[in-house]
Design a protein around this motif. Structure first.
Motif, PDB file in Angstrom:
ATOM      1  N   GLU A 170       1.035   2.883   7.497  1.00  0.00           N
ATOM      2  CA  GLU A 170       0.395   4.006   8.167  1.00  0.00           C
ATOM      3  C   GLU A 170       0.717   5.332   7.485  1.00  0.00           C
ATOM      4  OE1 GLU A 170      -0.907   0.933  10.438  1.00  0.00           O
ATOM      5  OE2 GLU A 170       1.111   1.220   9.641  1.00  0.00           O
ATOM      6  N   ALA A 171       1.830   5.413   6.750  1.00  0.00           N
ATOM      7  CA  ALA A 171       2.134   6.637   6.002  1.00  0.00           C
ATOM      8  C   ALA A 171       1.062   6.909   4.957  1.00  0.00           C
ATOM      9  CB  ALA A 171       3.505   6.527   5.332  1.00  0.00           C
ATOM     10  N   VAL A 172       0.520   5.847   4.359  1.00  0.00           N
ATOM     11  CA  VAL A 172      -0.556   5.979   3.372  1.00  0.00           C
ATOM     12  C   VAL A 172      -1.880   6.244   4.077  1.00  0.00           C
ATOM     13  CG1 VAL A 172      -1.843   4.814   1.544  1.00  0.00           C
ATOM     14  CG2 VAL A 172       0.641   4.499   1.725  1.00  0.00           C
ATOM     15  N   VAL A 173      -2.197   5.430   5.081  1.00  0.00           N
ATOM     16  CA  VAL A 173      -3.480   5.534   5.776  1.00  0.00           C
ATOM     17  C   VAL A 173      -3.649   6.910   6.416  1.00  0.00           C
ATOM     18  CG1 VAL A 173      -4.862   4.578   7.667  1.00  0.00           C
ATOM     19  CG2 VAL A 173      -3.588   3.045   6.153  1.00  0.00           C
ATOM     20  N   ALA A 174      -2.574   7.443   6.974  1.00  0.00           N
ATOM     21  CA  ALA A 174      -2.639   8.735   7.666  1.00  0.00           C
ATOM     22  C   ALA A 174      -2.451   9.928   6.738  1.00  0.00           C
ATOM     23  CB  ALA A 174      -1.591   8.781   8.776  1.00  0.00           C
ATOM     24  N   GLY A 175      -2.236   9.682   5.448  1.00  0.00           N
ATOM     25  CA  GLY A 175      -2.091  10.783   4.505  1.00  0.00           C
ATOM     26  C   GLY A 175      -0.799  11.567   4.653  1.00  0.00           C
ATOM     27  N   LEU A 176       0.273  10.894   5.103  1.00  0.00           N
ATOM     28  CA  LEU A 176       1.547  11.580   5.316  1.00  0.00           C
ATOM     29  C   LEU A 176       2.384  11.680   4.047  1.00  0.00           C
ATOM     30  CD1 LEU A 176       2.558   9.997   8.740  1.00  0.00           C
ATOM     31  CD2 LEU A 176       1.352  12.151   8.319  1.00  0.00           C
ATOM     32  N   VAL A 177       2.004  10.935   3.023  1.00  0.00           N
ATOM     33  CA  VAL A 177       2.725  10.952   1.741  1.00  0.00           C
ATOM     34  C   VAL A 177       1.698  11.010   0.615  1.00  0.00           C
ATOM     35  CG1 VAL A 177       4.685   9.613   2.607  1.00  0.00           C
ATOM     36  CG2 VAL A 177       2.743   8.428   1.552  1.00  0.00           C
ATOM     37  N   ILE A 178       2.174  11.375  -0.570  1.00  0.00           N
ATOM     38  CA  ILE A 178       1.399  11.146  -1.787  1.00  0.00           C
ATOM     39  C   ILE A 178       1.845   9.779  -2.292  1.00  0.00           C
ATOM     40  CG2 ILE A 178       0.861  11.932  -4.121  1.00  0.00           C
ATOM     41  CD1 ILE A 178       1.653  14.760  -3.208  1.00  0.00           C
ATOM     42  N   PRO A 179       1.023   8.762  -2.142  1.00  0.00           N
ATOM     43  CA  PRO A 179       1.489   7.403  -2.453  1.00  0.00           C
ATOM     44  C   PRO A 179       1.538   7.144  -3.950  1.00  0.00           C
ATOM     45  CG  PRO A 179      -0.812   7.353  -1.814  1.00  0.00           C
ATOM     46  CD  PRO A 179      -0.365   8.774  -1.639  1.00  0.00           C
ATOM     47  N   ASP A 180       2.300   6.124  -4.349  1.00  0.00           N
ATOM     48  CA  ASP A 180       2.191   5.612  -5.705  1.00  0.00           C
ATOM     49  C   ASP A 180       0.756   5.141  -5.926  1.00  0.00           C
ATOM     50  OD1 ASP A 180       4.915   6.004  -5.845  1.00  0.00           O
ATOM     51  OD2 ASP A 180       5.424   3.879  -5.667  1.00  0.00           O
ATOM     52  N   HIS A 181       0.281   5.329  -7.148  1.00  0.00           N
ATOM     53  CA  HIS A 181      -1.109   4.975  -7.475  1.00  0.00           C
ATOM     54  C   HIS A 181      -1.109   4.016  -8.658  1.00  0.00           C
ATOM     55  CE1 HIS A 181      -5.475   5.695  -7.935  1.00  0.00           C
ATOM     56  NE2 HIS A 181      -5.238   5.666  -9.242  1.00  0.00           N
ATOM     57  N   TYR A 182      -1.798   2.909  -8.508  1.00  0.00           N
ATOM     58  CA  TYR A 182      -1.858   1.892  -9.555  1.00  0.00           C
ATOM     59  C   TYR A 182      -3.316   1.502  -9.791  1.00  0.00           C
ATOM     60  CZ  TYR A 182       2.952   1.169  -7.838  1.00  0.00           C
ATOM     61  OH  TYR A 182       4.249   1.343  -7.415  1.00  0.00           O
ATOM     62  N   ARG A 183      -3.622   1.202 -11.034  1.00  0.00           N
ATOM     63  CA  ARG A 183      -4.899   0.588 -11.383  1.00  0.00           C
ATOM     64  C   ARG A 183      -4.602  -0.707 -12.138  1.00  0.00           C
ATOM     65  NH1 ARG A 183      -6.603   3.997 -15.212  1.00  0.00           N
ATOM     66  NH2 ARG A 183      -8.476   2.733 -15.552  1.00  0.00           N
ATOM     67  N   VAL A 184      -5.235  -1.786 -11.698  1.00  0.00           N
ATOM     68  CA  VAL A 184      -4.975  -3.102 -12.270  1.00  0.00           C
ATOM     69  C   VAL A 184      -6.306  -3.738 -12.635  1.00  0.00           C
ATOM     70  CG1 VAL A 184      -3.950  -5.375 -11.893  1.00  0.00           C
ATOM     71  CG2 VAL A 184      -2.900  -3.356 -10.858  1.00  0.00           C
ATOM     72  N   ASP A 185      -6.436  -4.158 -13.889  1.00  0.00           N
ATOM     73  CA  ASP A 185      -7.641  -4.855 -14.315  1.00  0.00           C
ATOM     74  C   ASP A 185      -7.750  -6.197 -13.596  1.00  0.00           C
ATOM     75  OD1 ASP A 185      -8.904  -6.899 -16.581  1.00  0.00           O
ATOM     76  OD2 ASP A 185      -9.858  -4.923 -16.551  1.00  0.00           O
ATOM     77  N   ARG A 186      -8.976  -6.681 -13.438  1.00  0.00           N
ATOM     78  CA  ARG A 186      -9.189  -7.969 -12.779  1.00  0.00           C
ATOM     79  C   ARG A 186      -8.401  -9.087 -13.464  1.00  0.00           C
ATOM     80  NH1 ARG A 186     -13.049 -10.104  -9.306  1.00  0.00           N
ATOM     81  NH2 ARG A 186     -13.931  -8.018  -9.087  1.00  0.00           N
ATOM     82  N   SER A 187      -8.146  -8.953 -14.769  1.00  0.00           N
ATOM     83  CA  SER A 187      -7.378  -9.957 -15.507  1.00  0.00           C
ATOM     84  C   SER A 187      -5.898  -9.915 -15.165  1.00  0.00           C
ATOM     85  CB  SER A 187      -7.547  -9.740 -17.014  1.00  0.00           C
ATOM     86  OG  SER A 187      -6.918  -8.529 -17.417  1.00  0.00           O
ATOM     87  N   GLY A 188      -5.446  -8.838 -14.508  1.00  0.00           N
ATOM     88  CA  GLY A 188      -4.044  -8.676 -14.150  1.00  0.00           C
ATOM     89  C   GLY A 188      -3.317  -7.627 -14.976  1.00  0.00           C
ATOM     90  N   GLU A 189      -3.951  -7.102 -16.012  1.00  0.00           N
ATOM     91  CA  GLU A 189      -3.312  -6.067 -16.821  1.00  0.00           C
ATOM     92  C   GLU A 189      -3.175  -4.782 -16.009  1.00  0.00           C
ATOM     93  OE1 GLU A 189      -4.114  -3.370 -20.848  1.00  0.00           O
ATOM     94  OE2 GLU A 189      -5.550  -4.919 -20.241  1.00  0.00           O
TER      95      GLU A 189
END
Length: 272
Positions: A170-189
């Motif tokens: 809920e900390a992420v959903v409610a915008g209470l923090v700046i969350p870690d951000h990740y991008r992952v390719d469909r291959s897993g990279e």
């Protein structure tokens, strides 16, 4: 009185709502879920009206789940590609006992029938009175949690976008923090890891409810997911697409290093 089933038996969204049926599909496909039950719109309305028999039935159905509990709305039309009722319908975390579930269900019914929720329904073209199902699940005590999009919701790129923080999601959903951000390719990279600024974590309180807890300084900008966990999330994204179809918005949590699916819905279109 009918209208309470284990999540794995929730099949009809006109009775139990889209969230419960979606979780039921995941349970039938063997996806990792906290144990739970689905309440039909009719029994939720009976509880909201104070019918003692309905209240006792709901309390009895929740007892095998233990405590604490998470109680969430599952209205028939609350989460589709054109509308999302996040912020309109109440979610109650850390309900301390099965005896407290009736009051939680009643509060959720009222939130779905509030002026703001009805106004939102009308804005997105829904004019019928809502049928409000409810999902009751065992509440996890996660080390980390957040959201994942199986396709980039901004660029449309065929990649997973993950936002994560410490504690309950809920900390992420409610915008209470700046969350870690990740991008992952469909291959897993792993394409990108950007540490957030996670100064608080939402934790459960022994007496019920939640509290915003200050995060120790050394964890504020430390990434909360490792390579193995990102690989597990990528696999979960694929499994959810197999069950629900493409372009999913997933809520998830890691508790004792086990990944759990909490919710899966269509990515809401921009402007909804």
């Amino acid at each position: 009185m009918r209208g309470v089933v284990p999540l794995v038996k929730a099949r009809d969204d006109s009775i139990f709502g889209s969230k419960a049926v979606g979780l039921g599909e995941a349970a039938r496909a063997g996806r990792p879920l906290p144990p739970g039950v689905a309440l039909s719109g009719s029994i939720v309305e009976a509880v909201a009206s104070g019918e003692e028999r309905a209240i006792k039935k709901v309390e009895k159905s929740a007892r095998p789940l233990g405590a604490p509990l998470a109680v969430r709305s599952s209205a028939v039309d609350e989460d589709g590609a054109d509308a999302s009722f996040a912020g309109q319908h109440l979610t109650l975390l850390n309900v301390p006992s099965c005896e407290a579930v009736g009051a939680a269900v009643r509060d959720i019914w009222w939130s779905a029938n509030s002026d703001s929720a009805i106004t939102y329904r009308q804005r997105v073209g829904l004019f019928a009175r809502p049928s409000v199902g409810v999902v009751v699940q065992a509440l996890l005590d996660p080390e980390s949690a957040g959201v994942m999009f199986t396709r980039n919701p901004i660029s449309g790129a065929d990649e997973r976008v993950i936002e994560a923080s410490w504690g309950l999601g809920e900390a992420v959903v409610a915008g209470l923090v700046i969350p870690d951000h990740y991008r992952v390719d469909r291959s897993g990279e792993v394409l990108e890891r950007i540490p957030g600024l996670k100064k608080i974590a939402i934790r459960t309180r022994p007496e019920g409810g939640t509290v915003e807890e200050e995060v120790a300084a050394e964890f504020v900008e430390r990434l909360c997911l490792d390579a193995d966990q990102l690989a597990e999330l990528n696999r979960l994204a694929g499994l959810c697409e197999d069950v629900y179809g493409p372009d999913r918005d997933i809520e998830w949590a890691f508790a004792e290093r086990q990944l759990y699916l909490l919710q899966c819905r269509a990515i809401t279109r921009a402007g909804s």
